[in-house]
Design a protein around this motif. Structure first.
Motif, PDB file in Angstrom:
ATOM      1  N   ASP A  63       0.311   5.959 -21.850  1.00 44.06           N
ATOM      2  CA  ASP A  63       0.935   6.813 -20.516  1.00 44.06           C
ATOM      3  C   ASP A  63       1.627   6.261 -19.884  1.00 44.06           C
ATOM      4  O   ASP A  63       1.210   6.356 -18.596  1.00 44.06           O
ATOM      5  N   ARG A  64       3.133   5.315 -20.334  1.00 43.67           N
ATOM      6  CA  ARG A  64       4.020   5.070 -18.902  1.00 43.67           C
ATOM      7  C   ARG A  64       4.421   5.881 -17.986  1.00 43.67           C
ATOM      8  O   ARG A  64       3.683   5.760 -16.534  1.00 43.67           O
ATOM      9  N   ASP A  65       5.016   6.882 -17.880  1.00 41.79           N
ATOM     10  CA  ASP A  65       5.369   8.390 -17.089  1.00 41.79           C
ATOM     11  C   ASP A  65       4.020   8.933 -16.390  1.00 41.79           C
ATOM     12  O   ASP A  65       4.233   8.135 -15.641  1.00 41.79           O
ATOM     13  N   GLN A  66       2.761   8.267 -16.849  1.00 43.77           N
ATOM     14  CA  GLN A  66       1.846   8.903 -16.276  1.00 43.77           C
ATOM     15  C   GLN A  66       1.423   7.191 -15.318  1.00 43.77           C
ATOM     16  O   GLN A  66       0.334   8.114 -14.257  1.00 43.77           O
ATOM     17  N   ALA A  67       1.394   7.079 -15.863  1.00 48.68           N
ATOM     18  CA  ALA A  67       1.171   5.460 -15.134  1.00 48.68           C
ATOM     19  C   ALA A  67       1.904   5.349 -13.606  1.00 48.68           C
ATOM     20  O   ALA A  67       1.698   4.889 -13.479  1.00 48.68           O
ATOM     21  N   VAL A  68       3.576   5.218 -14.031  1.00 50.89           N
ATOM     22  CA  VAL A  68       3.760   5.623 -13.086  1.00 50.89           C
ATOM     23  C   VAL A  68       3.562   6.766 -11.973  1.00 50.89           C
ATOM     24  O   VAL A  68       3.231   6.424 -10.948  1.00 50.89           O
ATOM     25  N   LYS A  69       3.762   8.081 -12.780  1.00 57.59           N
ATOM     26  CA  LYS A  69       2.656   8.999 -11.595  1.00 57.59           C
ATOM     27  C   LYS A  69       1.632   8.760 -11.062  1.00 57.59           C
ATOM     28  O   LYS A  69       1.474   9.001  -9.414  1.00 57.59           O
ATOM     29  N   GLU A  93       9.530   7.706  -7.894  1.00 58.87           N
ATOM     30  CA  GLU A  93       9.093   7.295  -9.178  1.00 58.87           C
ATOM     31  C   GLU A  93      10.073   6.211  -9.683  1.00 58.87           C
ATOM     32  O   GLU A  93       9.296   5.902 -10.332  1.00 58.87           O
ATOM     33  N   ASP A  94      11.323   6.716  -9.214  1.00 58.52           N
ATOM     34  CA  ASP A  94      11.742   5.527  -9.936  1.00 58.52           C
ATOM     35  C   ASP A  94      11.879   4.355  -9.741  1.00 58.52           C
ATOM     36  O   ASP A  94      12.192   3.417 -10.316  1.00 58.52           O
ATOM     37  N   MET A  95      11.246   4.116  -8.487  1.00 59.71           N
ATOM     38  CA  MET A  95      11.480   2.973  -7.765  1.00 59.71           C
ATOM     39  C   MET A  95       9.997   2.379  -8.048  1.00 59.71           C
ATOM     40  O   MET A  95      10.340   1.100  -7.916  1.00 59.71           O
ATOM     41  N   VAL A  96       8.992   3.052  -8.643  1.00 61.12           N
ATOM     42  CA  VAL A  96       8.186   1.990  -8.589  1.00 61.12           C
ATOM     43  C   VAL A  96       8.192   2.323 -10.482  1.00 61.12           C
ATOM     44  O   VAL A  96       7.350   0.874 -10.592  1.00 61.12           O
ATOM     45  N   ARG A  97       8.600   2.204 -10.958  1.00 62.53           N
ATOM     46  CA  ARG A  97       8.955   2.499 -12.192  1.00 62.53           C
ATOM     47  C   ARG A  97       9.700   0.954 -12.722  1.00 62.53           C
ATOM     48  O   ARG A  97       9.665   0.108 -13.632  1.00 62.53           O
ATOM     49  N   SER A  98      10.801   1.161 -11.906  1.00 64.23           N
ATOM     50  CA  SER A  98      11.199  -0.473 -12.399  1.00 64.23           C
ATOM     51  C   SER A  98      10.699  -1.152 -10.911  1.00 64.23           C
ATOM     52  O   SER A  98      11.277  -2.636 -11.100  1.00 64.23           O
ATOM     53  N   GLY A  99      10.160  -1.028 -10.277  1.00 65.22           N
ATOM     54  CA  GLY A  99       9.102  -2.498  -9.723  1.00 65.22           C
ATOM     55  C   GLY A  99       7.982  -2.886  -9.604  1.00 65.22           C
ATOM     56  O   GLY A  99       7.310  -3.703  -8.631  1.00 65.22           O
ATOM     57  N   MET A 100       7.303  -1.740 -10.090  1.00 68.32           N
ATOM     58  CA  MET A 100       5.785  -1.971 -11.037  1.00 68.32           C
ATOM     59  C   MET A 100       5.737  -2.191 -12.174  1.00 68.32           C
ATOM     60  O   MET A 100       6.717  -1.913 -12.959  1.00 68.32           O
ATOM     61  N   THR A 101       4.591  -2.758 -12.234  1.00 68.69           N
ATOM     62  CA  THR A 101       4.580  -3.104 -13.688  1.00 68.69           C
ATOM     63  C   THR A 101       3.553  -2.149 -14.162  1.00 68.69           C
ATOM     64  O   THR A 101       2.122  -1.769 -13.610  1.00 68.69           O
ATOM     65  N   CYS A 102       3.956  -0.677 -15.306  1.00 62.37           N
ATOM     66  CA  CYS A 102       3.002   0.376 -15.828  1.00 62.37           C
ATOM     67  C   CYS A 102       3.028   0.493 -16.642  1.00 62.37           C
ATOM     68  O   CYS A 102       4.482  -0.455 -17.564  1.00 62.37           O
ATOM     69  N   TYR A 106      -3.854 -13.332  -8.770  1.00 63.65           N
ATOM     70  CA  TYR A 106      -4.967 -11.831  -8.827  1.00 63.65           C
ATOM     71  C   TYR A 106      -4.682 -10.376  -9.820  1.00 63.65           C
ATOM     72  O   TYR A 106      -3.290  -9.723  -8.674  1.00 63.65           O
ATOM     73  N   VAL A 107      -4.953 -10.053 -10.024  1.00 64.08           N
ATOM     74  CA  VAL A 107      -4.211  -8.042 -10.941  1.00 64.08           C
ATOM     75  C   VAL A 107      -4.928  -8.065 -10.700  1.00 64.08           C
ATOM     76  O   VAL A 107      -6.169  -7.621 -10.320  1.00 64.08           O
ATOM     77  N   GLY A 108      -4.698  -6.290  -9.848  1.00 66.38           N
ATOM     78  CA  GLY A 108      -5.966  -5.701  -9.510  1.00 66.38           C
ATOM     79  C   GLY A 108      -5.138  -4.359 -10.102  1.00 66.38           C
ATOM     80  O   GLY A 108      -3.847  -3.954 -10.851  1.00 66.38           O
ATOM     81  N   GLN A 109      -5.956  -3.073 -11.275  1.00 66.85           N
ATOM     82  CA  GLN A 109      -5.193  -2.120 -11.503  1.00 66.85           C
ATOM     83  C   GLN A 109      -5.851  -0.512 -10.541  1.00 66.85           C
ATOM     84  O   GLN A 109      -6.998  -0.609 -10.106  1.00 66.85           O
ATOM     85  N   ILE A 110      -4.759  -0.305 -10.966  1.00 64.86           N
ATOM     86  CA  ILE A 110      -4.431   1.289  -9.560  1.00 64.86           C
ATOM     87  C   ILE A 110      -5.214   2.128 -10.633  1.00 64.86           C
ATOM     88  O   ILE A 110      -4.528   2.587 -12.523  1.00 64.86           O
ATOM     89  N   GLY A 111      -6.117   3.208 -10.319  1.00 68.08           N
ATOM     90  CA  GLY A 111      -6.445   4.403 -11.350  1.00 68.08           C
ATOM     91  C   GLY A 111      -7.680   4.189 -11.625  1.00 68.08           C
ATOM     92  O   GLY A 111      -8.663   2.847 -11.401  1.00 68.08           O
ATOM     93  N   SER A 112      -7.909   5.198 -12.307  1.00 65.81           N
ATOM     94  CA  SER A 112      -9.454   5.181 -13.042  1.00 65.81           C
ATOM     95  C   SER A 112      -8.911   4.850 -14.590  1.00 65.81           C
ATOM     96  O   SER A 112     -10.056   4.846 -14.787  1.00 65.81           O
ATOM     97  N   GLU A 113      -8.761   4.150 -14.912  1.00 62.65           N
ATOM     98  CA  GLU A 113      -8.863   3.331 -16.432  1.00 62.65           C
ATOM     99  C   GLU A 113      -8.394   2.245 -16.293  1.00 62.65           C
ATOM    100  O   GLU A 113      -7.990   1.073 -16.622  1.00 62.65           O
ATOM    101  N   GLN A 114     -10.000   2.070 -15.212  1.00 64.36           N
ATOM    102  CA  GLN A 114     -10.357   0.340 -15.604  1.00 64.36           C
ATOM    103  C   GLN A 114     -11.271  -0.139 -16.609  1.00 64.36           C
ATOM    104  O   GLN A 114     -10.583  -1.504 -16.682  1.00 64.36           O
ATOM    105  N   GLN A 115     -11.759   0.259 -17.130  1.00 67.41           N
ATOM    106  CA  GLN A 115     -12.225  -0.129 -18.747  1.00 67.41           C
ATOM    107  C   GLN A 115     -11.531  -0.691 -19.872  1.00 67.41           C
ATOM    108  O   GLN A 115     -11.136  -1.407 -20.256  1.00 67.41           O
ATOM    109  N   GLY A 116     -10.168   0.886 -19.690  1.00 72.81           N
ATOM    110  CA  GLY A 116      -8.974   0.636 -20.486  1.00 72.81           C
ATOM    111  C   GLY A 116      -8.411  -1.241 -19.770  1.00 72.81           C
ATOM    112  O   GLY A 116      -7.937  -1.866 -21.126  1.00 72.81           O
ATOM    113  N   PHE A 117      -7.639  -1.338 -18.745  1.00 69.28           N
ATOM    114  CA  PHE A 117      -6.720  -2.151 -17.973  1.00 69.28           C
ATOM    115  C   PHE A 117      -7.995  -3.183 -18.958  1.00 69.28           C
ATOM    116  O   PHE A 117      -7.263  -4.346 -19.168  1.00 69.28           O
TER     117      PHE A 117
END
Length: 320
Positions: free
Chosen positions: A221-227, A261-270, A293-304
């Motif tokens: 869910d891209r919107d949730q990833a942005v949040k 959130e719009d700044m995050v949506r356009s400035g980060m990969t979600c 080096y790529v780091g995953q934000i949040g709890s969805e680590q295994q999916g990443f």
């Protein structure tokens, strides 16, 4: 061939989580690890900040990937002699797979002992002297040093690796890039800035590795990833030198109220768009980086890790 690594966020995850991520990164096919070195997180929402040297020791026992600090400030919070001993031990524990990323630091982490936060030109001067001190100590010989900022008296590091760990210097502007080119074994920076890479190489960094890192928030869910990215890492979008001068997590929380959130949506990969993730990494390669080096934000680590191991890394390596 580009090295693709995983970026362990000490500000967001505790020691056990970082070790689990390192093992998952190796299983997913990442080539190396980077790990941040902080006393404080950037904000209370991130909520962690384990002592990096303890974590590196544990990493050496659970996976075989090279480890680089992204990055350690060796000038204020810990004396260069102690940083040299810690780095030497880490290099021994990892069988020579430790690389010491260094920078001039942030007030956020370095003010905690009550020392004044130096001006930028003084921080550059202190870093250069610290590098000189550490290189002397990595020889394993008794060292005495009396410089402008540091004194070392009859110090010898007995536990040293066969080869000293390479020292990579971080920079975000031309003055620091020039310093890195002159004194470092490699260069670390967090944006795919080809001009900065060129400045490093022109200042003496030709042929030396250039390393970069980025945060993404994978999720279906891209919107949730942005949040999630906005809640945890809005500080990445703060402009200028705020990251170097704000002293407390609460100050970063106040400043990031300006990041939408719009700044995050356009400035980060979600989200889970394969092409977007590949483009984000490729931007570093196109700017002349040797390691990303790529780091995953949040709890969805295994999916990443499933996504990167199964889709992103094969595409980047040209096998999918």
């Amino acid at each position: 061939m580009t090295v693709y690594g995983y970026f362990l966020a000490s500000e967001e995850f505790g020691p056990a989580e970082l070790l689990a991520q390192a093992k998952a990164a190796e299983e997913a096919g990442f080539d190396a690890l980077a790990i941040s070195d902080h006393f404080h997180p950037w904000g209370d929402e991130q909520g962690q900040s384990p002592f990096v040297w303890s974590v590196i020791g544990a990493l050496s026992q659970v996976c075989s990937l090279p480890v680089t600090t992204f990055v350690t400030c060796p000038t204020v919070r810990l004396h260069p002699a102690l940083n040299a001993q810690a780095a030497a031990t880490s290099a021994v524990l990892t069988n020579g797979r430790f690389r010491f990323g260094l920078g001039t630091g942030e007030a956020l982490n370095e003010h905690v002992l009550g020392d004044p936060w130096p001006a930028a030109d003084q921080r550059f001067e202190m870093l250069e002297e610290a590098v000189d001190v550490m290189r002397k100590l990595f020889t394993g010989r008794q060292t005495t040093h009396r410089g402008r900022h540091y004194t070392v008296e009859n110090a010898r590091i007995y536990t040293v690796p066969d080869e000293p760990p390479p020292l990579y210097v971080s920079a975000f502007g031309p003055q620091a890039a020039a310093l890195a080119g002159r004194i470092a074994d490699g260069f670390v920076t967090m944006t795919p800035d080809a001009d900065l890479v060129r400045q490093f190489r022109d200042a003496g960094g030709a042929g030396k590795p250039v390393l970069g890192g980025l945060k993404v928030c994978w999720g279906g869910d891209r919107d949730q990833a942005v949040k999630t990215a906005h809640r945890l890492w809005a500080n990445l979008l703060l402009p200028g030198e705020l990251g170097q001068v704000l002293p407390m997590p609460q100050h970063f929380e106040q400043a990031t109220e300006l990041v939408t959130e719009d700044m995050v949506r356009s400035g980060m990969t979600c989200g889970d768009d394969l092409d977007e993730h590949v483009r984000s990494v490729r931007a570093y390669e196109e700017a002349g980086f040797d390691e990303v080096y790529v780091g995953q934000i949040g709890s969805e680590q295994q999916g990443f890790f499933d996504f990167y191991g199964g889709e992103v890394l094969p595409r980047l390596r040209g096998s999918a």
